[in-house]
Structures are given as C-alpha cells and as structure tokens.
Design a protein around this motif. Structure first.
Motif, PDB file in Angstrom:
ATOM      1  N   LEU A 261       1.633   2.109  -4.530  1.00 56.83           N
ATOM      2  CA  LEU A 261       0.731   3.192  -5.303  1.00 56.83           C
ATOM      3  C   LEU A 261       1.525   4.084  -5.809  1.00 56.83           C
ATOM      4  O   LEU A 261       2.547   4.493  -5.656  1.00 56.83           O
ATOM      5  N   ALA A 262       1.609   4.919  -7.709  1.00 51.83           N
ATOM      6  CA  ALA A 262       2.511   5.643  -8.293  1.00 51.83           C
ATOM      7  C   ALA A 262       1.312   6.628  -8.328  1.00 51.83           C
ATOM      8  O   ALA A 262       0.618   6.241  -9.038  1.00 51.83           O
ATOM      9  N   ASP A 263       1.477   7.783  -7.773  1.00 45.93           N
ATOM     10  CA  ASP A 263       0.468   9.093  -7.420  1.00 45.93           C
ATOM     11  C   ASP A 263       1.256  10.368  -7.698  1.00 45.93           C
ATOM     12  O   ASP A 263       1.777  11.118  -7.532  1.00 45.93           O
ATOM     13  N   ASN A 264       0.848  10.608  -9.838  1.00 48.17           N
ATOM     14  CA  ASN A 264       1.607  11.758  -9.998  1.00 48.17           C
ATOM     15  C   ASN A 264       0.973  12.769  -9.488  1.00 48.17           C
ATOM     16  O   ASN A 264       1.270  13.922  -9.873  1.00 48.17           O
ATOM     17  N   TYR A 265       0.331  12.901  -8.581  1.00 53.33           N
ATOM     18  CA  TYR A 265      -0.429  14.218  -8.476  1.00 53.33           C
ATOM     19  C   TYR A 265       0.656  14.922  -7.063  1.00 53.33           C
ATOM     20  O   TYR A 265       1.105  16.515  -7.191  1.00 53.33           O
TER      21      TYR A 265
ATOM     22  N   LYS B  28      -6.814  11.000  -3.943  1.00 50.91           N
ATOM     23  CA  LYS B  28      -6.071  10.471  -4.912  1.00 50.91           C
ATOM     24  C   LYS B  28      -5.170   9.266  -4.237  1.00 50.91           C
ATOM     25  O   LYS B  28      -4.412   9.607  -3.371  1.00 50.91           O
ATOM     26  N   ASP B  29      -5.846   8.375  -4.092  1.00 51.71           N
ATOM     27  CA  ASP B  29      -5.486   6.771  -3.367  1.00 51.71           C
ATOM     28  C   ASP B  29      -4.878   7.561  -2.298  1.00 51.71           C
ATOM     29  O   ASP B  29      -5.792   7.239  -1.628  1.00 51.71           O
ATOM     30  N   ASN B  30      -3.809   7.603  -1.614  1.00 54.29           N
ATOM     31  CA  ASN B  30      -3.450   8.024  -0.093  1.00 54.29           C
ATOM     32  C   ASN B  30      -3.681   8.512   0.095  1.00 54.29           C
ATOM     33  O   ASN B  30      -2.814   8.478   1.394  1.00 54.29           O
TER      34      ASN B  30
ATOM     35  N   ASN C 130       8.367  11.425 -12.653  1.00 51.17           N
ATOM     36  CA  ASN C 130       6.608  11.184 -12.275  1.00 51.17           C
ATOM     37  C   ASN C 130       5.496  11.333 -13.025  1.00 51.17           C
ATOM     38  O   ASN C 130       4.516  10.955 -12.813  1.00 51.17           O
ATOM     39  N   SER C 131       5.543  11.100 -14.361  1.00 49.71           N
ATOM     40  CA  SER C 131       4.430  10.544 -15.482  1.00 49.71           C
ATOM     41  C   SER C 131       3.747   9.133 -14.985  1.00 49.71           C
ATOM     42  O   SER C 131       2.486   8.836 -15.660  1.00 49.71           O
ATOM     43  N   LEU C 132       4.307   8.449 -13.755  1.00 48.70           N
ATOM     44  CA  LEU C 132       3.819   7.335 -13.802  1.00 48.70           C
ATOM     45  C   LEU C 132       2.914   6.786 -12.924  1.00 48.70           C
ATOM     46  O   LEU C 132       2.873   7.998 -11.655  1.00 48.70           O
TER      47      LEU C 132
ATOM     48  N   GLY D  82       0.426  -1.611   0.003  1.00 47.03           N
ATOM     49  CA  GLY D  82      -0.165   0.683   0.151  1.00 47.03           C
ATOM     50  C   GLY D  82       1.042   1.213  -0.363  1.00 47.03           C
ATOM     51  O   GLY D  82      -0.126   2.596   0.162  1.00 47.03           O
ATOM     52  N   THR D  83       2.062   0.988   0.204  1.00 50.22           N
ATOM     53  CA  THR D  83       3.080   2.370   0.069  1.00 50.22           C
ATOM     54  C   THR D  83       2.499   3.090  -1.212  1.00 50.22           C
ATOM     55  O   THR D  83       2.609   2.731  -3.054  1.00 50.22           O
ATOM     56  N   ASP D  84       2.934   4.530  -0.820  1.00 49.46           N
ATOM     57  CA  ASP D  84       2.609   5.330  -1.765  1.00 49.46           C
ATOM     58  C   ASP D  84       4.444   5.893  -2.775  1.00 49.46           C
ATOM     59  O   ASP D  84       4.801   6.394  -1.487  1.00 49.46           O
TER      60      ASP D  84
END
Length: 562
Positions: free
Chosen positions: A209-213, A523-525, A182-184, A132-134
């Motif tokens: 999780l890959a959060d580009n925000y 966004k996700d986490n 960052n695009s991922l 669950g890690t960002d």
C-alpha cells in the motif's frame, strides 16, 4: 520339384521380411529440445508424419522409465503424440538420453533420441515486504531463491499498475531499500521473477500500500497495522492474516475474532464490518461479549443491528418478511415492520440511539422506526424517481430523491420526525454530499453560477451559507458543534462554526469523522488524527513574528505546532 518350390517359398518369405524391416517412419521429437532442462516431470511431444504401414504405437524411454504416448490429434500435416515420465531422483546437472521408438502393426520399428538435463526450476521468495505493508517512507526489498547454477532475479514495483522501480541481480539475491515519492498513492505490488540459464523460472508477488497521507503535515498517524475497517469506542477493528482483530484503546494489544476466517484479503472484497460497544458485527455475523453468532444482518449502528426474517401465519394463512431491530447488549429483538408482500431490502440504516431507516422491496417508499418506538413511512419515490443516499441521527433523517435518467440531479430533504422539508436542489457527482451531526446539517446548494456552496442548518431551522468559493465545495466532515471539514479545488479546509475564514490544512482528504473530541480519518492501514487547530510555520524567522506563521497567527502557549 517339391524341394525346389519349398526353396523358392523360403526365399520369397525372406525377401518380404527384409522389405518390412526396411520400411520408413517420419517423425520428430519436438519436446524436449536437445540439451534443454527439465524438472522432475519430463514432458514429451512427438510429431508423427507418416509410416509405410499403419502405426501401432510410440514409446519413450529414459533411465529405465517408459511411457506410451497418447494421440492428441491432427495438428495440420502431422499428429501430436504426447506423454510424460517422472524423472524425480536423477542427479541434477547430469545429461540423460530420451529414446523414442515408433512401431507399426507389422512389427517394424524406428527410433530417435535426444539429450536433456535434469534441472529443477528455481524457487523465488519475497522476504520483505510482508503482504499488506504500508511502504511509507521507504520500501525494503529482500528476496531469496533456490536454483541450480546461475540464476537471475528481477524485481518490479508497481503502484496503481504503473512501474516505479525495477532491479536485476545475477546469481545474488536482492536486498535493497528504495525511497518513493510522496505523491504515490494506492495499491501496489512487488513482483519477483527468478530465472535460471535454461529459461526455467518462478514468480511470486507481495501486495503493498502506498499511502500519501503520511506526507500531509496536518495528519498524525496514531496507529498502523492491518486493513482498518472501523475506529470507535477507542478501539480499532482491522483485518490481517485473513482474520478480524480488535485492537485495544491503547493500540498496544489486539485479539483475533476466533471461528471466522475472512474469505479474501487485499485486492478483493473484505466484508464490511463495524465495531459495537460489545464487540463487532459484519454481514451475517456478530461477535458479542466473546460469542460468535450468525444472523442475516442488513444494517448496524452502535449497540443495534437489523435483520429480516420470513414469518408464517398459521391461523389465517399467508407469509411475508418482517424487519427486526436487535439489541446486541440484551440480545433481544423488536419487530419494527411487518410486510405481507414485498420483502424488506438489505439497505437499512441504524443509528446508535436506536432509530432505523428502511425501504420496501422495490425502493419506492422509505420508512423510519423512531428512537422511542413506532414505525411509519416518511417518503416515497415512485418511478421515474429514485432515492439517493440517506443519513440518520436519532429521529432526524436527511435524504435525496432524483430522476432515474439523471441521478446526479437531486433534491435534498430533511425530516424532523414529523414533516419533510426541502433543503436544496443541486447537481453533483458525489454520492453523499451532505452530513448530519447532532442538531446540525451541512448540505450543498447552488451558488450564483451553479457552483456548489456548503450551507449549515441549525436546530432552529435557520440555514447559513458557509463557503463562498468560485468553484465547487464538498463537505467531508461535520461535528455536533457545527464545525466543518470540506474539499475545494483539491484542497482540504477546516471551518469552525463561528468563523468566516476557513483554514487550509492540506490536499483534499477522504471523509472524516469526529470521535472522542478529535477529528479522525482512516486510510488503508493507518488511523490518523487531523490537527485542525495546529499552528504551522511558513518561513524561518522569529517565533513571535506573525509572518513566520500560517495565517499570521503566533501560536499560543502549549499549542500544537507544525
């Protein structure tokens, strides 16, 4: 003469016995392979072809342990005989012998043997990342393993099923940090495989999780934790470690909701859930003032929830379903609709002020329960028409109706508690392209070349066009002051009610909400605030030079600056 016959008979028996013991067996030990490794269970496969006499049994023996193999059937030219022997307790790394013996019904035997090594397979462990890690802005990968002799560790990182990083270490464990683009964006997986030199292996995975925000300049993270399900009343509802947690207003402490375990986590469905002023509510459960309750809830908003229950008329006969609105604060229930035939569906909408949207069982009619009481049906969608998305604010309802064969071609309607008014007809692939907040409604309307433009309707019934792009615009946020957030051509814009110039604030965003006098997005986490009023520099230079700032506007004193 008698002695001679006895002597000849003895010779005959002796010759027959010699011929029997000399009969042949044709078989092969297919598993284990010579000098291969085995864990604590030695799996055995013998391929039996023929024997001179009928086969009685096949046995396997090693280190005083034996198994009689089972006939697994014809495999084309031979019969498979399978079995297993528990060899736990032998010394790892040592070579041992497996002896296989075939015996026929006359007592003839033939044996063969094969050497193997007792080696337990390696055990792979991912220490970091925790599931669950960002992974923004970097990802640390730390592994460990157990295994006999040399082992090779291979790690693979994938985002949305695309491999972005691989690394292999011989004998040593892996401990490395990688920087990712960052695009991922999206769900990902860290997969570790550890293999020993005999080909035995074990694998383990950790979801990420890959959060580009995180890379968007106008977004500021205010909280990162588990999977965020709701943000309201200055609290966060999140899921992690298979539990629901309520995080306090300072985002410093959190408490788990006891007595309920989330059946699945990350990668599969997490129950939809929402914060209330008294706790939280989700499908089938209510956590109110520290008490866990159950009900067949179908909708919720603010301090209210709806559920359906069957009723029976013991005097006149008959039964049906009634829809109830529950006040979570007082724990009292009000019947808002009574039906003899079709049950109320689960697709209710509840507004924090107490009004409710509901449908009859076949979705052919939409009803509303008003804030101050009283239910009535306000719209119908008989075949070939169907209802689209609906939104509720007090007694005000906005909804769409489309034809079954073309559900993206819709008509948008507004009901003020009394009358239905058509606002727009449009084609859209967006499921809910309109928003309602206070006395304002933002909705799409086709422009001169059928592009989607956003219009704003106020309390007087006056509608004004708010976007003028040559491509489609979609509203993603609206507040009670009439300010709009919208996407156009993969960019996000902020437009104040009395402005004619939208402000670009970055790449397109998901739907946003306005709470506690600020814009928020989940966004996700991570929970973010959207700094719509911040000033952003675009070039090096003098602070007071308008050319240094986006929009040629110098920041005011004490303003937010990017």
């Amino acid at each position: 003469m008698t002695k001679l016959l006895a002597f000849l008979f003895t010779i005959t028996i002796g010759c027959a016995a010699h011929k029997a013991t000399a009969q042949s067996f044709t078989f092969t030990i297919a598993s284990p392979v010579a000098n291969s490794a085995s864990d604590s269970v030695l799996n055995i496969n013998v391929r039996y072809y023929t024997s001179t006499y009928e086969l009685l049994r096949i046995t396997a023996v090693t280190e005083g342990r034996m198994d009689t193999l089972s006939n697994a059937g014809n495999a084309g030219g031979y019969f498979n005989f399978n079995g297993s022997i528990n060899i736990a307790g032998l010394i790892q790394g040592n070579t041992y012998t497996l002896r296989v013996t075939c015996r026929d019904v006359l007592g003839n035997e033939q044996s063969d043997s094969v050497n193997y090594k007792y080696i337990n397979p390696p055990i792979a462990t991912i220490i970091s990342p925790v599931p669950g890690t960002d992974i923004w802005p970097s990802l640390r990968i730390k592994t460990s393993h157990t295994g006999f002799d040399t082992c090779t560790s291979t790690v693979r990182v994938a985002i949305n099923s695309n491999t972005v990083f691989t690394y292999t270490a011989v004998f040593a464990d892996i401990d490395t940090t990688i920087m990712l683009s960052n695009s991922l964006n999206g769900t990902g997986n860290v997969a570790l495989t550890v293999m020993d030199k005999w080909g035995q292996s074990s694998s383990v995975n950790s979801n990420i999780l890959a959060d580009n925000y995180h890379s968007y300049p106008y977004l500021t993270p205010v909280y990162t934790g588990g999977k965020i399900l709701d943000y309201n009343y200055n609290k966060i509802l999140e899921s992690k470690n298979r539990l629901f947690y309520i995080v306090d207003s300072g985002f410093q402490t959190s408490s788990a909701i006891p007595g309920y375990a989330i059946p699945s986590y990350l990668g599969t469905t997490i129950p939809a859930a929402q914060l209330t002023p008294y706790g939280a509510i989700w499908n089938g459960y209510e956590w109110t003032n520290g008490v866990l309750l159950t009900h067949s809830y179908s909708g919720y908003g603010g301090p209210y929830a709806t559920y359906k229950a069957i009723w029976y008329d013991t005097i006149f006969g008959g039964s049906g379903y009634a829809l109830y609105r529950r006040d979570l604060g007082t724990r009292t229930n009000i019947e808002i609709n009574h039906n003899y035939d079709l049950p109320q569906t689960d697709a209710t909408k509840v507004d924090p002020r107490g009004s409710v949207i509901f449908y009859n069982g076949d979705y052919s009619a939409m009803g509303r329960y008003k804030v101050n009481g009283g239910s009535n049906y306000i719209a119908s969608a008989n075949p070939p028409y169907v209802f689209g998305g609906s939104l509720l604010y007090g007694d005000t309802v906005i909804y769409s109706i489309a034809r079954v064969e073309n559900p993206t071609s819709s008509s948008i309607y507004f009901n003020n508690g009394i009358n239905n008014t058509i606002l727009s007809q449009f084609n859209s692939s967006t499921s809910a392209p309109y928003r309602i907040a206070g006395t304002y409604i933002a909705f799409p309307k086709s422009g001169t070349t059928n592009q989607k433009q956003i219009w704003l309707r106020d309390s007087t019934g006056n509608s004004v066009q708010r976007t003028f792009f040559g491509t489609d615009s979609y509203v993603i946020g609206l507040n009670a002051e009439g300010d709009i957030l919208f996407n156009n051509s993969n960019k996000c814009y902020y437009l104040k009610k009395d402005s004619i110039n939208p402000k670009e604030i970055g790449t397109a965003l998901s739907p946003a909400s306005y709470k506690e006098n600020a814009w928020y997005i989940v966004k996700d986490n991570t929970l973010y605030t959207i700094a719509v009023n911040a000033y952003r520099s675009i070039a090096a230079g003098n602070w007071s030079n308008p050319a240094s700032w986006e929009g040629n506007t110098v920041p005011l004193p004490n303003a937010d600056v990017i």
